[in-house]
Design an enzyme around this catalytic site. Structure first.
Site, PDB file in Angstrom:
ATOM      1  N   LYS A  56      63.549  63.673  31.757  1.00  0.00           N
ATOM      2  CA  LYS A  56      63.308  63.864  30.311  1.00  0.00           C
ATOM      3  C   LYS A  56      62.758  65.284  30.099  1.00  0.00           C
ATOM      4  O   LYS A  56      61.619  65.583  30.414  1.00  0.00           O
ATOM      5  CB  LYS A  56      62.328  62.788  29.847  1.00  0.00           C
ATOM      6  CG  LYS A  56      61.409  63.123  28.746  1.00  0.00           C
ATOM      7  CD  LYS A  56      61.824  63.043  27.346  1.00  0.00           C
ATOM      8  CE  LYS A  56      60.659  63.438  26.460  1.00  0.00           C
ATOM      9  NZ  LYS A  56      60.662  64.869  26.133  1.00  0.00           N
ATOM     10  N   GLU A 112      51.155  67.165  37.325  1.00  0.00           N
ATOM     11  CA  GLU A 112      50.870  68.601  37.370  1.00  0.00           C
ATOM     12  C   GLU A 112      50.474  68.987  35.958  1.00  0.00           C
ATOM     13  O   GLU A 112      51.318  69.032  35.064  1.00  0.00           O
ATOM     14  CB  GLU A 112      52.117  69.344  37.851  1.00  0.00           C
ATOM     15  CG  GLU A 112      51.804  70.713  38.420  1.00  0.00           C
ATOM     16  CD  GLU A 112      51.828  71.791  37.354  1.00  0.00           C
ATOM     17  OE1 GLU A 112      50.731  72.076  36.807  1.00  0.00           O
ATOM     18  OE2 GLU A 112      52.891  72.317  37.067  1.00  0.00           O
ATOM     19  N   CYS A 130      50.881  77.237  33.280  1.00  0.00           N
ATOM     20  CA  CYS A 130      49.722  76.391  33.590  1.00  0.00           C
ATOM     21  C   CYS A 130      48.756  77.091  34.544  1.00  0.00           C
ATOM     22  O   CYS A 130      47.557  76.858  34.501  1.00  0.00           O
ATOM     23  CB  CYS A 130      50.173  75.053  34.156  1.00  0.00           C
ATOM     24  SG  CYS A 130      51.401  75.230  35.446  1.00  0.00           S
ATOM     25  N   GLU A 163      42.486  75.457  27.439  1.00  0.00           N
ATOM     26  CA  GLU A 163      43.744  76.127  27.758  1.00  0.00           C
ATOM     27  C   GLU A 163      44.371  76.654  26.468  1.00  0.00           C
ATOM     28  O   GLU A 163      44.717  75.879  25.580  1.00  0.00           O
ATOM     29  CB  GLU A 163      44.675  75.093  28.416  1.00  0.00           C
ATOM     30  CG  GLU A 163      45.823  75.692  29.156  1.00  0.00           C
ATOM     31  CD  GLU A 163      46.688  74.617  29.833  1.00  0.00           C
ATOM     32  OE1 GLU A 163      46.697  73.462  29.365  1.00  0.00           O
ATOM     33  OE2 GLU A 163      47.352  74.962  30.826  1.00  0.00           O
TER      34      GLU A 163
HETATM   35  P1  NDP Z   1      52.990  67.609  26.526  1.00  0.00           P
HETATM   36  O1  NDP Z   1      52.145  67.172  27.650  1.00  0.00           O
HETATM   37  O2  NDP Z   1      52.811  66.971  25.214  1.00  0.00           O
HETATM   38  O3  NDP Z   1      54.536  67.494  26.924  1.00  0.00           O
HETATM   39  C1  NDP Z   1      55.056  67.550  28.239  1.00  0.00           C
HETATM   40  C2  NDP Z   1      56.240  66.590  28.345  1.00  0.00           C
HETATM   41  O4  NDP Z   1      55.789  65.233  28.171  1.00  0.00           O
HETATM   42  C3  NDP Z   1      57.294  66.807  27.277  1.00  0.00           C
HETATM   43  O5  NDP Z   1      58.559  66.474  27.802  1.00  0.00           O
HETATM   44  C4  NDP Z   1      56.856  65.813  26.216  1.00  0.00           C
HETATM   45  O6  NDP Z   1      57.884  65.476  25.325  1.00  0.00           O
HETATM   46  C5  NDP Z   1      56.455  64.618  27.073  1.00  0.00           C
HETATM   47  N1  NDP Z   1      55.508  63.708  26.431  1.00  0.00           N
HETATM   48  C6  NDP Z   1      54.745  63.917  25.328  1.00  0.00           C
HETATM   49  N2  NDP Z   1      53.998  62.828  25.070  1.00  0.00           N
HETATM   50  C7  NDP Z   1      54.298  61.898  26.012  1.00  0.00           C
HETATM   51  C8  NDP Z   1      53.842  60.584  26.302  1.00  0.00           C
HETATM   52  N3  NDP Z   1      52.915  60.006  25.565  1.00  0.00           N
HETATM   53  N4  NDP Z   1      54.366  59.929  27.363  1.00  0.00           N
HETATM   54  C9  NDP Z   1      55.287  60.534  28.153  1.00  0.00           C
HETATM   55  N5  NDP Z   1      55.758  61.777  27.933  1.00  0.00           N
HETATM   56  C10 NDP Z   1      55.267  62.470  26.889  1.00  0.00           C
HETATM   57  O7  NDP Z   1      52.820  69.135  26.352  1.00  0.00           O
HETATM   58  P2  NDP Z   1      53.265  69.964  25.088  1.00  0.00           P
HETATM   59  O8  NDP Z   1      54.609  70.385  25.384  1.00  0.00           O
HETATM   60  O9  NDP Z   1      53.082  69.337  23.770  1.00  0.00           O
HETATM   61  O10 NDP Z   1      52.186  71.124  25.160  1.00  0.00           O
HETATM   62  C11 NDP Z   1      50.845  70.916  24.754  1.00  0.00           C
HETATM   63  C12 NDP Z   1      49.908  71.600  25.681  1.00  0.00           C
HETATM   64  O11 NDP Z   1      50.115  71.149  27.009  1.00  0.00           O
HETATM   65  C13 NDP Z   1      50.114  73.098  25.787  1.00  0.00           C
HETATM   66  O12 NDP Z   1      49.472  73.764  24.792  1.00  0.00           O
HETATM   67  C14 NDP Z   1      49.523  73.378  27.123  1.00  0.00           C
HETATM   68  O13 NDP Z   1      48.150  73.503  27.021  1.00  0.00           O
HETATM   69  C15 NDP Z   1      49.849  72.158  27.924  1.00  0.00           C
HETATM   70  N6  NDP Z   1      51.010  72.320  28.779  1.00  0.00           N
HETATM   71  C16 NDP Z   1      50.811  72.436  30.108  1.00  0.00           C
HETATM   72  C17 NDP Z   1      51.892  72.626  30.926  1.00  0.00           C
HETATM   73  C18 NDP Z   1      51.755  72.773  32.366  1.00  0.00           C
HETATM   74  O14 NDP Z   1      52.688  73.253  33.000  1.00  0.00           O
HETATM   75  N7  NDP Z   1      50.676  72.358  32.944  1.00  0.00           N
HETATM   76  C19 NDP Z   1      53.231  72.731  30.417  1.00  0.00           C
HETATM   77  C20 NDP Z   1      53.358  72.541  28.996  1.00  0.00           C
HETATM   78  C21 NDP Z   1      52.268  72.335  28.239  1.00  0.00           C
HETATM   79  P3  NDP Z   1      58.043  66.350  23.982  1.00  0.00           P
HETATM   80  O15 NDP Z   1      58.294  67.754  24.370  1.00  0.00           O
HETATM   81  O16 NDP Z   1      59.218  65.765  23.349  1.00  0.00           O
HETATM   82  O17 NDP Z   1      56.774  66.162  23.206  1.00  0.00           O
END
Ligand code: NDP
Length: 530
Positions: A217, A309, A343, A440
């Site tokens: 996904k 992660e 990240c 973050e």
């Molecule tokens: P999320 O954790 O919301 O999203 C990561 C993935 O999980 C996306 O594919 C998202 O789908 C999906 N997702 C969202 N909610 C759920 C759920 N309840 N159950 C299962 N899967 C879910 O990160 P965001 O993209 O919204 O980013 C928000 C913050 O997260 C950023 O500002 C940053 O701080 C952090 N982040 C950290 C990352 C890392 O590499 N450690 C990477 C990206 C973000 P969808 O995109 O459709 O919401």
């Protein structure tokens, strides 16, 4: 769908007040090269690559319409133009994808000798290399990252991950001496928007090498290249159902996490969602435990294995004896690479007091040379912020830093009129109590603090819920070893930053998650070892 954050605007008056002190007069700027610094625009040609107006789900080796019959737009964050429509998968689609992955696992993939699985992975890696230019352009248009980075960092690493794990597919029994590895089953993999293709490669390549099948996904804002990857799987004649790609929002991810027939969940994203996933998995194991008062094994109950992660707030520690100019380049790369959507970004800079003013002067000078704008221009250093909600989050956090007393330095560049942009920035006068010191930001914003002794540096670096990465800059090898042993971070770079390689494991401590991706550790996460 993502809830829209209330737009928060950085008050212009405040920012000017905060940045006036920061402008280095032209005559004092060491990095002012006059007209030699001007490049002609060099945009990558994107017209050769056709983007289909609509993308369906990839289930059972075919592109199929979503059960919901709903689609959502994918926006180019640099122009706010709609690139395509992406399918919204609901729980029925997720179930279909998991069933397809289960069939492929039982009938084909788990039974196939490793050397045959390896051939498919090599084939995928080679097709990715052939199409690297196109994939880089699409990645840049979909996510906002600069073509320089998608072309020279993301794509080479994507191919390298498939090549690396292709090599392991027929050597698994040598990977874990004394143990017999076997695949786990169906892996549900959820990835974020900051490195869409690279995260897909990090997740799918080791899973497939070990004999698992996959339901992937991608993130809502960056599904385009994952769907292009699905076409590559077709071209490589990967057996039907071995990889299934379902697009959608958080609810689609939740349905995948809660599906009873998934044996492994691998998640990269925010700590908040990571915690919710960990809780959902823990509740499933608790339910099994209470049913007959004993803990059943993973295999018996289909309680999925989990790797997370999550976020980070890395300390980049700069000692007085470091080669300052190289360190400044490392600091710049550490925070402004990929617009800070990383990240492991070195988002907290700790500078030893004796060199503080020198470092700040050089930083002010250096960020003025960063070129912000069209991500498809090969000269651009800083591209677009991935989405409007992310831009609003960055603004809100930076505003909180200014409100709490930090001083903001930003480049004096003109941002494009359309699209989502944030000028490269750093905050000085930051204290540990400020939100920008511990939350973050996930944008091109650095928080700068000072320290006096190595002990103070590692104690302050560790005094945070995250533990993903860190950087140390010093001339002394002994100091590097001391710091590396004391820093509670999964990855520590010394005199460099943001170096990635498929052979080295990556992952965090504390609220940065658990489990490792990359290298042998990345294989172990997809095997049962008996
Ligand atoms: P999320 O954790 O919301 O999203 C990561 C993935 O999980 C996306 O594919 C998202 O789908 C999906 N997702 C969202 N909610 C759920 C759920 N309840 N159950 C299962 N899967 C879910 O990160 P965001 O993209 O919204 O980013 C928000 C913050 O997260 C950023 O500002 C940053 O701080 C952090 N982040 C950290 C990352 C890392 O590499 N450690 C990477 C990206 C973000 P969808 O995109 O459709 O919401």
């Amino acid at each position: 769908m993502k809830t829209k954050l209330k737009p928060v605007k950085l008050s212009a008056k405040r920012v000017v007040a905060a940045t006036n002190h920061a402008i280095v007069p032209l005559r004092e700027r060491k990095l002012n090269f006059g007209d030699k610094w001007n490049y002609s625009p060099a945009p990558e040609d994107s017209k050769n690559y056709v983007i289909a107006p609509r993308h369906e789900l990839f289930i059972g080796g075919k592109f199929v319409k979503p059960h919901s019959q709903k689609y959502f737009p994918s926006i180019n964050p640099a122009t706010e133009e709609k690139l395509t429509e992406i399918s919204l998968a609901d729980a029925t689609d997720v179930d279909k994808a998991v069933k397809s992955a289960r069939r492929a696992y039982d009938k084909v993939w788990s039974k196939m000798p490793g050397r045959e699985r390896g051939k498919y992975l090599y084939r995928i890696a080679r097709i990715i290399q052939e199409k690297a230019r196109e994939l880089a352009v699409l990645e840049t248009m979909d996510g906002g990252k600069t073509i320089k980075e998608s072309r020279d960092v993301d794509l080479p690493l994507v191919a390298a991950h498939f090549f690396y794990y292709a090599g392991w597919a027929d050597k698994l029994k040598y990977a874990f001496p004394g143990k017999t590895p076997s695949p786990l089953g169906v892996a549900g993999q959820i990835i974020p928007w900051n490195f869409p293709l690279l995260m897909a490669a990090w997740k799918t390549a080791p899973a497939l090498a070990c004999g698992n099948t996959v339901v992937l996904k991608p993130a809502e804002t960056t599904s385009l290249t994952a769907m292009r990857l699905a076409q590559i799987f077709q071209e490589a004649e990967l057996p039907e159902g071995v990889v299934n790609i379902i697009t959608g929002a958080g609810e689609t991810g939740t349905a995948l996490v809660n599906h009873p027939d998934v044996n492994k969940i691998a998640f990269t994203g925010s700590t908040e969602v990571g915690k919710a996933i960990a809780l959902a998995v823990a509740n499933r194991s608790r339910a099994c435990e209470s049913a007959d008062n004993r803990v059943l094994t993973n295999a018996a109950t289909k309680i999925p294995r989990l790797t997370l992660e999550l976020g980070g707030k890395a300390a980049n520690i700069l000692f007085e004896d470091a080669p300052i100019d190289q360190a400044i380049e490392g600091v710049i790369n550490g925070i402004y690479f990929n617009q800070g959507h990383v990240c492991c970004a070195g988002s907290r800079l700790f500078v030893q007091e004796g060199i503080y003013s020198k470092v700040i002067k050089k930083l002010r000078d250096r960020i003025q040379t960063l070129r912000v704008g069209n991500p498809l221009d090969k000269n651009t250093d800083i591209g677009a912020i991935n989405s409007r909600p992310q831009l609003e989050k960055i603004r809100e956090l930076v505003q909180s830093g200014v409100d709490e007393g930090a001083e903001l330095t930003q480049t004096q560049c003109t941002l494009p009129a359309r699209g989502y942009w944030f000028a490269p920035s750093f905050l000085t006068g930051v204290t540990h109590a400020h939100r920008v010191a511990s939350e973050e930001i996930f944008g091109p914003v650095l928080s700068v603090m000072t320290f006096r002794t190595p002990e103070e540096a590692f104690e302050r670096a560790n005094n945070i819920p995250y533990g993903l990465s860190a950087g140390v800059w010093t001339d002394k090898g002994s100091k590097i070893f001391k710091m590396v042993n004391k820093l509670r971070a999964g990855v520590v770079w010394a005199n460099t930053y943001n170096k990635f390689d498929p052979t080295s494991p990556f992952g965090g401590y504390k609220e940065s998650g658990f489990g490792r991706e990359g290298g042998l550790h990345g294989l172990a996460a997809y095997c049962r070892l008996e």
